[in-house]
Design an enzyme around this catalytic site. Structure first.
Site, PDB file in Angstrom:
ATOM      1  N   ASP A   1       0.821  -1.216   0.000  1.00 32.98           N
ATOM      2  CA  ASP A   1       0.000   0.000   0.000  1.00 32.98           C
ATOM      3  C   ASP A   1       0.857   1.269   0.000  1.00 32.98           C
ATOM      4  OD1 ASP A   1       0.760  -0.925   2.632  1.00 32.98           O
ATOM      5  OD2 ASP A   1      -0.474   0.671   3.488  1.00 32.98           O
TER       6      ASP A   1
ATOM      7  N   GLU B   1      -0.500  -1.728   5.318  1.00 37.26           N
ATOM      8  CA  GLU B   1       0.552  -1.693   6.346  1.00 37.26           C
ATOM      9  C   GLU B   1       0.579  -0.334   7.010  1.00 37.26           C
ATOM     10  OE1 GLU B   1       3.541  -1.240   8.863  1.00 37.26           O
ATOM     11  OE2 GLU B   1       3.642  -0.013   7.063  1.00 37.26           O
TER      12      GLU B   1
HETATM   13 ZN   LIG Z   1       5.530   3.948   5.926  1.00 34.69          ZN
HETATM   14 ZN   LIG Z   2       6.777   1.095   5.203  1.00 38.91          ZN
END
Ligand SMILES: [Zn+2]
Ligand SMILES: [Zn+2]
Length: 395
Positions: free
Chosen positions: A82, A139
């Site tokens: 992401d 993440e």
């Molecule tokens: Zn980051």
């Molecule tokens: Zn990262």
């Protein structure tokens, strides 16, 4: 043993092409359908049968299984995919134009994991057990790993070990192309707390007729810091930051309520539990001792990133063979930042390592999450080679 280093170097143009495509099409959080489709296409293109690829895990996560010819256990190679809501200002020919940006190099992580898949698919005969390639969304919002785990990504086949990396500029005093490792706590947990102190409002001129939550807050802020300075072993790293305080509406009015919001970062699981308990106890006792009441909402975020020592030693062996001993170094100190790879490492033994991918000689000095952050594509073969070499040698 095949020359994994040469094989990874040979496919560098392909790794760079994957990276550039993902870089140009950044997606956020759990909403990563185009990246998901691109990864599936890349895996199919290198010979993974559709039946070995599962998409839509925990939203738009992907897992692909490569089965070796020799019986054995399953290693997961995890990459995050992401981006961030940042308007890119790198001026790169493949810069994103949709208002989002891969300013944390997750594009490179995915490209390196795909590179490892492309190398390993030609080594099935020497591969013990299987390799599960996990491509994880969200993440940056630290919810993607847990979403994939809850959706069963560590089962069928059951994952026995895990390896992952972060590239960029996370630790200083490393040279581009080097590897940083840690045998234990490497990054911190990241929890959030919200404290509501309740008193009894009134006139600023008559404090004796009120219960003042602002005074409570003042005392509480000092007491909370003594958890770190007096109750935790001084060599055990911990952070308690109050980033927001809100109470009151005018200079001469004692309000009825005051709110404190903050974050706790630690490297040790027992310390984490202790700090939470002590925040609750000190908050309630401070409020009650002043005639008020308190509520504490404590929201756990990702746990600390704790590497398994045996897995880390195997990583060091693979990386040293590929790069030379001098280029594989222990990170000097842990980071109090968080990484949701921690959820995976809580479930299976594994190791998360630092790949030094930013090159100051090429002007890549901007920090992570900066609109000019960039990495040196010449280093991308290294991550693929280490993943592939580790997969062939860890058991
Ligand atoms: Zn980051
Ligand atoms: Zn990262």
């Amino acid at each position: 043993m095949a020359n994994i280093k040469d094989e990874a170097k040979r496919i560098l143009p392909q790794i760079v092409e994957w990276r550039r495509h993902i870089h140009a099409h950044p997606e956020l959080g759990l909403e990563t359908p185009e990246t998901e489709a691109y990864i599936v296409k890349a895996l199919e293109g290198m010979g993974f049968p559709s039946s070995s690829i599962k998409k839509g895990i925990g939203g738009h996560g992907v897992a692909a299984v490569l089965q070796g010819d020799i019986p054995g256990q399953t290693l997961a190679i995890r990459a995050d995919l992401d981006a961030l809501p940042i308007k890119e200002e790198t001026g790169l020919s493949f810069a994103a134009t949709n208002g989002n940006m891969h300013a944390c190099a997750h594009d490179a992580h995915t490209a390196m994991a795909l590179g490892a898949a492309k190398v390993l698919i030609n080594h099935r005969r020497e591969l013990k057990g299987s390799v599960k390639f996990i491509f994880q969304p969200a993440e940056e919002t630290v919810i993607g790993a847990k979403a994939m785990i809850d959706d069963g990504v560590l089962e069928n086949p059951k994952v026995n070990a895990l390896i992952a990396l972060h590239t960029g500029l996370l630790w200083k005093d490393f040279s581009v192309g080097q590897i940083g490792y840690s045998r234990g706590g490497m990054m911190a947990s990241a929890d959030r707390f919200l404290i509501t102190l309740k008193g009894k409002g009134g006139h600023g001129a008559t404090p004796h007729l009120t219960v003042d939550p602002i005074s409570m807050a003042g005392q509480l802020i000092c007491r909370l810091q003594t958890i770190l300075s007096r109750e935790i072993n001084p060599v055990d790293p911990a952070v308690l930051t109050i980033g927001r305080i809100a109470g009151g509406s005018a200079y001469n009015i004692i309000p009825g309520e005051c709110i404190l919001e903050g974050t706790v970062r630690v490297l040790d699981v027992a310390t984490r539990k202790m700090v939470e308990e002590r925040i609750r106890e000190l908050t309630v006792s401070t409020a009650e001792s002043m005639g008020g009441e308190a509520m504490v909402e404590y929201t756990p975020g990702p746990p600390p990133v704790i590497n398994n020592e045996a897995m880390t030693n195997k990583l060091i062996a693979s990386a040293a063979l590929l790069l030379g001993n001098d280029n594989v170094r222990e990170i000097p100190e842990p980071s109090m930042g968080a990484e949701d790879v921690a959820y995976f490492l809580e479930q299976v033994p594994g190791t998360f390592f630092f790949h030094v991918g930013s090159n100051p000689d090429k002007g890549q000095t901007y920090p992570h999450h900066n609109s000019r952050f960039d990495i040196d594509e010449e280093t991308l073969w290294i991550g693929s080679a280490i993943f592939a070499h580790f997969a062939l040698n860890w058991q």
